[in-house]
Design an enzyme around this catalytic site. Structure first.
Site, PDB file in Angstrom:
ATOM      1  N   TYR A 163       0.835  -1.206   0.000  1.00  0.00           N
ATOM      2  CA  TYR A 163       0.000   0.000   0.000  1.00  0.00           C
ATOM      3  C   TYR A 163       0.866   1.250   0.000  1.00  0.00           C
ATOM      4  O   TYR A 163       0.632   2.193  -0.772  1.00  0.00           O
ATOM      5  CB  TYR A 163      -0.917  -0.025   1.224  1.00  0.00           C
ATOM      6  CG  TYR A 163      -1.644   1.273   1.461  1.00  0.00           C
ATOM      7  CD1 TYR A 163      -2.534   1.778   0.524  1.00  0.00           C
ATOM      8  CD2 TYR A 163      -1.458   1.982   2.648  1.00  0.00           C
ATOM      9  CE1 TYR A 163      -3.213   2.965   0.747  1.00  0.00           C
ATOM     10  CE2 TYR A 163      -2.129   3.165   2.880  1.00  0.00           C
ATOM     11  CZ  TYR A 163      -3.009   3.654   1.932  1.00  0.00           C
ATOM     12  OH  TYR A 163      -3.671   4.829   2.156  1.00  0.00           O
ATOM     13  N   ASN A 192      -3.365   9.499  10.842  1.00  0.00           N
ATOM     14  CA  ASN A 192      -4.424   8.548  11.190  1.00  0.00           C
ATOM     15  C   ASN A 192      -5.760   9.273  11.318  1.00  0.00           C
ATOM     16  O   ASN A 192      -6.047   9.896  12.337  1.00  0.00           O
ATOM     17  CB  ASN A 192      -4.069   7.814  12.481  1.00  0.00           C
ATOM     18  CG  ASN A 192      -2.883   6.892  12.296  1.00  0.00           C
ATOM     19  OD1 ASN A 192      -1.750   7.354  12.239  1.00  0.00           O
ATOM     20  ND2 ASN A 192      -3.133   5.602  12.172  1.00  0.00           N
TER      21      ASN A 192
END
Length: 341
Positions: A163, A192
């Site tokens: 990824y 995040n």
């Protein structure tokens, strides 16, 4: 401004659409959730969607760590082929402004300082160390413990899973498009992200969603490693506001400029689990000692460039955000699909 938002029905993308409309822009949603034919890998469909568009906010991507390299082709197809098709269509259509949903995963490990050797770049953590519960990276020169710090956009890229490699390739493709067309490209390297509309219980949704889903079932959040790994948790509304700021910025043509997009306040994964459990009324998190290969130990953002150059600042504090997130509804995702944002 008329803005095409790829992945505009997803978690982050839907908030970007809301923020654009609240700022007086016209947001055009391009997402396979709304229209199975709205695939960024379909050159004809993308070309049609770009008609009359002034800018593109590219949120569509296959996200998460995935399954080692078993699904590498899927990641490359969705993220890199999709981005290549998009920027080629933008070049043909004369669209000259692009904001890319980047990611902090391009850095690999964050910034570390050794008391003897200064700033160092530790390599990937060894399986025997992880098996033994030795989670902290060591100085590659002397083996001493390292002090984690905030990573800046000038840090070298070091993607450590499939990824991450595709997210870095997206930036390279966007940079090539900018050079060839004299377009303006900005990459917001999300840290995040959490908040309303996160997908529920999928391997690709992120740790905040896993913890929130467990608590909704009355189960304890399961925290990997020792819970002391540091992250930067940033609310999705702040990320959406950063996208609007980037689209409205007086950006330099012909180059890609990257901006860390985080709260600027490091928190541990264990802290986040405890704050969310407290806000939900328990149960208390369980620290498992388990780990995932490809995870990094500490990665926290220096977002000062975004604040200084685009006038952005996060407005949702950690405690407030966690209390809100404890009440937020999570979105159901089809089990056979991975979320794209």
């Amino acid at each position: 401004m008329r803005v095409l938002v790829t992945g505009g029905a997803g978690f982050i993308g839907s908030h970007v659409v809301d923020a654009l409309r609240e700022s007086g822009h016209e947001a055009v949603v391009y997402d396979v959730r709304d229209d199975p034919g709205a695939d960024v890998r379909d050159a004809e469909a993308v070309t049609r969607a770009l008609a009359g568009v002034d800018a593109v906010c590219h949120q569509a991507a296959m996200v998460g760590l995935g399954n080692g390299v078993a699904d590498a082709a899927d990641y490359v197809s969705h993220n890199d082929l999709g981005t290549a098709v998009l920027v080629a269509a933008m070049a043909r259509a004369g669209v000259r402004r692009l904001v890319l949903a980047g990611s902090m995963v391009v850095y690999g490990e964050g910034r570390y300082t050794c008391p003897r050797h200064g700033v160092v770049r530790p390599g990937p953590r060894a399986v025997p160390d992880l098996d033994a519960g030795r989670f902290e990276p060591r100085c590659p020169a002397c083996g001493e413990e390292l002090a984690p710090g905030l990573v800046s956009e000038d840090a070298p890229a070091d993607p450590r899973n499939v990824y991450a490699a595709t997210k870095l390739a997206q930036e390279h493709l966007a940079a090539a498009w900018a050079r060839c067309t004299n377009g303006a490209a900005l990459s917001l390297r999300y840290h995040n992200v959490y908040g309303p509309r996160m997908p529920r219980d999928t391997p690709y949704a992120g740790v905040a969603s896993f913890f929130r889903s467990a608590l909704a079932r009355g189960e304890a959040p399961r925290v990997f490693e020792d819970g002391r790994q540091r992250r930067d948790f940033v609310h999705v509304r702040d990320v959406a506001a950063a996208n609007v700021a980037a689209l409205e910025a007086d950006a330099a043509p012909g180059v890609l400029t990257a901006y860390n997009t985080g709260s600027g306040t490091p928190r541990t994964v264990g802290e986040m689990a405890r704050a969310l459990a407290d806000a939900c009324g328990g149960p208390e998190p369980v620290v498992t000692g388990q780990y995932r290969l490809g995870d990094v130990r500490h990665i926290t953002a220096d977002s000062s460039r975004l604040r200084a150059e685009l006038g952005w600042k996060p407005r949702v504090g950690f405690d407030e955000g966690m209390r809100e997130f404890a009440r937020d509804e999570l979105r159901e995702e089809p089990r056979e699909e991975r979320p794209e944002d």
